[in-house]
Design a protein around this motif. Structure first.
Motif, short mmCIF file in Angstrom:
data_model
loop_
_atom_site.label_atom_id
_atom_site.label_comp_id
_atom_site.label_asym_id
_atom_site.label_seq_id
_atom_site.Cartn_x
_atom_site.Cartn_y
_atom_site.Cartn_z
N PHE A 76 50.43 16.99 36.65
CA PHE A 76 51.71 17.42 36.36
C PHE A 76 52.44 18.43 37.50
O PHE A 76 53.32 19.10 37.06
N GLY A 77 52.13 18.27 38.63
CA GLY A 77 52.63 19.05 39.66
C GLY A 77 52.38 20.45 39.46
O GLY A 77 53.23 21.24 40.16
N MET A 78 51.56 20.92 38.78
CA MET A 78 51.11 22.29 38.57
C MET A 78 50.15 22.87 39.76
O MET A 78 49.57 22.10 40.60
N HIS A 79 50.15 24.11 39.81
CA HIS A 79 49.59 24.81 40.99
C HIS A 79 48.83 26.12 40.36
O HIS A 79 48.87 26.51 39.28
N ILE A 80 47.61 26.63 41.11
CA ILE A 80 46.97 27.86 40.64
C ILE A 80 48.14 28.78 40.56
O ILE A 80 48.84 28.92 41.46
N GLU A 81 47.92 29.74 39.52
CA GLU A 81 49.13 30.57 39.27
C GLU A 81 48.46 32.02 39.15
O GLU A 81 47.34 32.12 39.03
N ARG A 82 49.39 33.08 39.48
CA ARG A 82 48.80 34.56 39.42
C ARG A 82 49.08 35.00 37.95
O ARG A 82 50.31 34.56 37.56
N ASP A 83 48.33 35.74 37.18
CA ASP A 83 48.60 36.20 36.08
C ASP A 83 49.51 37.64 36.12
O ASP A 83 49.12 38.30 36.50
N VAL A 84 50.96 37.09 35.97
CA VAL A 84 51.51 38.46 36.16
C VAL A 84 51.49 39.60 35.26
O VAL A 84 51.99 40.71 35.42
N PHE A 85 50.61 39.40 34.12
CA PHE A 85 50.35 40.56 32.96
C PHE A 85 49.21 41.34 33.33
O PHE A 85 48.97 42.03 32.47
N PHE A 86 48.44 40.71 34.18
CA PHE A 86 47.18 41.34 34.41
C PHE A 86 47.01 42.48 35.01
O PHE A 86 47.75 42.72 36.17
N ALA A 87 46.34 43.38 34.44
CA ALA A 87 46.19 44.92 35.08
C ALA A 87 44.81 45.26 34.87
O ALA A 87 44.29 45.41 33.96
N GLY A 88 44.15 45.38 36.18
CA GLY A 88 42.48 45.63 36.21
C GLY A 88 42.32 46.96 35.71
O GLY A 88 43.10 47.78 35.96
N ALA A 89 41.78 47.09 34.76
CA ALA A 89 41.39 48.50 34.11
C ALA A 89 40.15 49.04 34.37
O ALA A 89 39.58 50.21 34.14
N PHE A 90 39.11 48.15 34.91
CA PHE A 90 37.65 48.26 34.96
C PHE A 90 37.16 47.94 36.39
O PHE A 90 37.68 47.01 36.74
N PRO A 91 35.86 48.56 36.79
CA PRO A 91 35.57 47.94 38.00
C PRO A 91 35.07 46.63 38.13
O PRO A 91 34.67 46.14 36.84
N ILE A 92 34.87 45.60 39.02
CA ILE A 92 34.58 44.44 38.95
C ILE A 92 33.07 44.23 38.41
O ILE A 92 32.89 43.17 37.58
N SER A 93 32.19 45.33 38.66
CA SER A 93 31.05 45.05 37.79
C SER A 93 31.02 44.98 36.14
O SER A 93 30.25 44.05 35.80
N ALA A 94 31.96 45.64 35.67
CA ALA A 94 32.12 45.59 34.19
C ALA A 94 32.75 44.11 33.85
O ALA A 94 32.40 43.55 32.78
N TYR A 95 33.65 43.67 34.76
CA TYR A 95 34.28 42.26 34.18
C TYR A 95 33.12 41.29 34.58
O TYR A 95 32.98 40.34 33.70
N ALA A 96 32.23 41.45 35.58
CA ALA A 96 31.21 40.41 35.88
C ALA A 96 30.27 40.42 34.79
O ALA A 96 29.78 39.46 34.10
N GLU A 97 29.76 41.50 34.18
CA GLU A 97 29.03 41.77 33.14
C GLU A 97 29.33 41.21 31.89
O GLU A 97 28.83 40.33 31.28
N ALA A 98 30.53 41.50 31.60
CA ALA A 98 31.35 40.77 30.27
C ALA A 98 31.45 39.38 30.38
O ALA A 98 31.35 38.83 29.43
N ALA A 99 31.72 38.97 31.56
CA ALA A 99 32.05 37.64 31.56
C ALA A 99 30.56 36.80 31.56
O ALA A 99 30.52 35.73 31.10
N ARG A 100 29.61 37.49 32.19
CA ARG A 100 28.31 36.74 32.09
C ARG A 100 27.75 36.75 30.62
O ARG A 100 27.12 35.66 29.91
N GLU A 101 27.96 38.06 29.75
CA GLU A 101 27.63 38.03 28.44
C GLU A 101 28.53 37.00 27.58
O GLU A 101 27.90 36.48 26.67
N THR A 102 29.67 36.66 27.99
CA THR A 102 30.42 35.91 27.02
C THR A 102 30.59 34.52 27.58
O THR A 102 31.05 33.60 26.65
N GLY A 103 30.26 34.17 28.79
CA GLY A 103 30.43 32.89 29.36
C GLY A 103 31.59 32.70 30.10
O GLY A 103 31.59 31.57 30.82
N SER A 104 32.56 33.56 30.25
CA SER A 104 33.65 33.22 30.81
C SER A 104 34.58 34.52 31.21
O SER A 104 34.33 35.68 30.51
N ILE A 105 35.20 34.64 32.21
CA ILE A 105 36.11 35.65 32.40
C ILE A 105 37.09 35.84 31.43
O ILE A 105 37.28 37.18 31.03
#
Length: 124
Positions: A76-105
């Motif tokens: 549909f002519g779409m492209h990868i987008e940046r989430d303009v509402f995202f604001a990181g609040a934790f170190p990447i290790s916390a996101y990685a651990e949570a993503a692995r536990e839940t199965g997705s970022i």
């Protein structure tokens, strides 16, 4: 829309100069019509090679190319987008651990955000 603002690019470059630290993600990219989510914490001096968390069906830490993300042609002519509402609040290790536990970022972000709101008394 460009994948990065000038401010995000500068922050990613600054983090890249201090590679190896547990940085907070600066930007989140996503595929609006399918799988694919990326959290970027730093970029090399080449201003293309990012380090962060990528999820193409299984979340893992590693590198990815901004150029390749920008060049992806989606349905549909779409492209990868940046989430303009995202604001990181934790170190990447916390996101990685949570993503692995839940199965997705995406699910990991939701869990971390809910936990942060509960900790600050905003969820009641």
């Amino acid at each position: 829309m460009p994948l990065l603002t000038p401010e995000q690019r500068e922050e990613l470059l600054a983090n890249g100069r201090h590679s190896g630290r547990d940085h907070v993600p600066v930007a989140k990219f996503f595929n609006p019509v399918g799988i694919g989510t990326w959290l970027a914490t730093e970029v090399d001096g080449d201003q293309d090679t990012c380090f962060g968390l990528a999820d193409l069906g299984f979340p893992e830490l590693g590198t990815f190319s901004l150029e390749e993300l920008a060049a992806l042609e989606l349905p549909f002519g779409m492209h990868i987008e940046r989430d303009v509402f995202f604001a990181g609040a934790f170190p990447i290790s916390a996101y990685a651990e949570a993503a692995r536990e839940t199965g997705s970022i995406t699910a990991g972000i939701r869990i971390l955000s809910n936990a942060a709101r509960a900790q600050h008394g905003e969820g009641t």
